[in-house]
Design an enzyme around this catalytic site. Sequence first.
Site, PDB file in Angstrom:
ATOM      1  N   ASP A  26       0.752  -1.254   0.093  1.00 45.42           N
ATOM      2  CA  ASP A  26       0.032  -0.164  -0.017  1.00 45.42           C
ATOM      3  C   ASP A  26       0.801   1.359  -0.278  1.00 45.42           C
ATOM      4  OD1 ASP A  26      -2.098  -1.878   0.232  1.00 45.42           O
ATOM      5  OD2 ASP A  26      -2.848  -1.136   2.082  1.00 45.42           O
ATOM      6  N   GLU A  74      -4.717  -0.811  -1.502  1.00 45.00           N
ATOM      7  CA  GLU A  74      -6.010  -1.044  -0.841  1.00 45.00           C
ATOM      8  C   GLU A  74      -7.004   0.061  -1.624  1.00 45.00           C
ATOM      9  OE1 GLU A  74      -8.503  -0.107   3.358  1.00 45.00           O
ATOM     10  OE2 GLU A  74      -6.372  -0.265   3.273  1.00 45.00           O
ATOM     11  N   LYS A 131      -6.652  -5.013  -3.295  1.00 41.60           N
ATOM     12  CA  LYS A 131      -7.257  -5.684  -2.236  1.00 41.60           C
ATOM     13  C   LYS A 131      -8.210  -4.617  -1.625  1.00 41.60           C
ATOM     14  CE  LYS A 131      -3.665  -4.234   1.073  1.00 41.60           C
ATOM     15  NZ  LYS A 131      -4.208  -3.564   2.145  1.00 41.60           N
ATOM     16  N   LYS A 134      -7.673  -4.811   4.781  1.00 40.68           N
ATOM     17  CA  LYS A 134      -6.411  -4.480   5.366  1.00 40.68           C
ATOM     18  C   LYS A 134      -5.384  -5.657   5.160  1.00 40.68           C
ATOM     19  CE  LYS A 134      -8.609  -0.982   6.974  1.00 40.68           C
ATOM     20  NZ  LYS A 134      -8.468   0.383   6.402  1.00 40.68           N
ATOM     21  N   VAL A 159       2.953   0.551   4.215  1.00 37.10           N
ATOM     22  CA  VAL A 159       2.180   1.232   5.188  1.00 37.10           C
ATOM     23  C   VAL A 159       0.978   0.668   5.608  1.00 37.10           C
ATOM     24  CG1 VAL A 159       3.640   3.220   4.936  1.00 37.10           C
ATOM     25  CG2 VAL A 159       1.605   2.777   3.508  1.00 37.10           C
ATOM     26  N   THR A 160       0.083   0.870   6.628  1.00 35.73           N
ATOM     27  CA  THR A 160       0.909   1.355   7.706  1.00 35.73           C
ATOM     28  C   THR A 160       1.131   0.014   8.484  1.00 35.73           C
ATOM     29  OG1 THR A 160      -1.217   1.406   8.991  1.00 35.73           O
ATOM     30  CG2 THR A 160      -0.347   3.605   7.735  1.00 35.73           C
ATOM     31  N   CYS A 164      -2.102  -2.307   7.787  1.00 33.90           N
ATOM     32  CA  CYS A 164      -2.212  -3.321   6.680  1.00 33.90           C
ATOM     33  C   CYS A 164      -0.918  -4.320   6.668  1.00 33.90           C
ATOM     34  CB  CYS A 164      -2.354  -2.542   5.608  1.00 33.90           C
ATOM     35  SG  CYS A 164      -3.925  -1.701   5.135  1.00 33.90           S
ATOM     36  N   GLN A 204       8.090 -13.204  21.749  1.00 26.70           N
ATOM     37  CA  GLN A 204       8.212 -14.704  21.925  1.00 26.70           C
ATOM     38  C   GLN A 204       8.616 -15.554  21.149  1.00 26.70           C
ATOM     39  OE1 GLN A 204       3.914 -15.712  23.937  1.00 26.70           O
ATOM     40  NE2 GLN A 204       3.397 -13.623  23.106  1.00 26.70           N
TER      41      GLN A 204
END
Length: 223
Positions: A26, A74, A131, A134, A159-160, A164, A204
């Site tokens: 995007d 987008e 698309k 997002k 971005v961002t 997205c 993690q």
Amino acid sequence: MPRKSMAAEPYELECDHATTALVIIDMQRDFVMPGGFGEALGNDVKQLQVTIAPTKAILEGARKAGMLVIHTREGHRPDLSDCPPSKLVRGKGKVRIGDPGPMGRILVRGEVGHDIVPELYPIAGEVVIDKPGKGAFFATDLELILRDRGIKTLMVCGVTTEVCVNTTVREANDRGYECVVLSDCVGSYFPEFQKAALAMIKAQGGIFGWVSDSKRALTALMG
């Protein structure tokens, strides 16, 4: 092709060019440039513009390496039939998707603002995914393209970071792809969101993927 190591967090990522795709999310005028939708919402687009130069360097490196390059945009059909009513009204802003803007109707396919910034514009043979949501997998043929090309690893820019980019990485993770997000090639209007979004990806032991940057990625590409 032998696998190569890319310095990253939480640990090195092993990948090879043949099974890695560069995904640029995007980088559209409506989000990145003055006068677009992002600025109309009151955001400082300079926070996103700093990503253009390092992303361009990675794009050029990927092209030289012969990697698959994928760009996403987008946006919606001109009649907005693929835009949920909730998305249209959310935020109750003065300017909404489909309204006239300085670069055409906001986030409408075919308008100037919907298109990719000139510095990162696709060349012949590069994939462009339009698309409506997002995430880059929702209601698109992205997964089919990746599977057909035998792609296993995604190098992600765009971005961002918290919206997205993060959504796409999470979608990819659930589908079994390894994702590395390049920290200087992704951007947010909000520095605190940028920091948190990158931390979430590599937390993690790399719950959603890896975080690296353009310099370390280029070293791996050219090594």
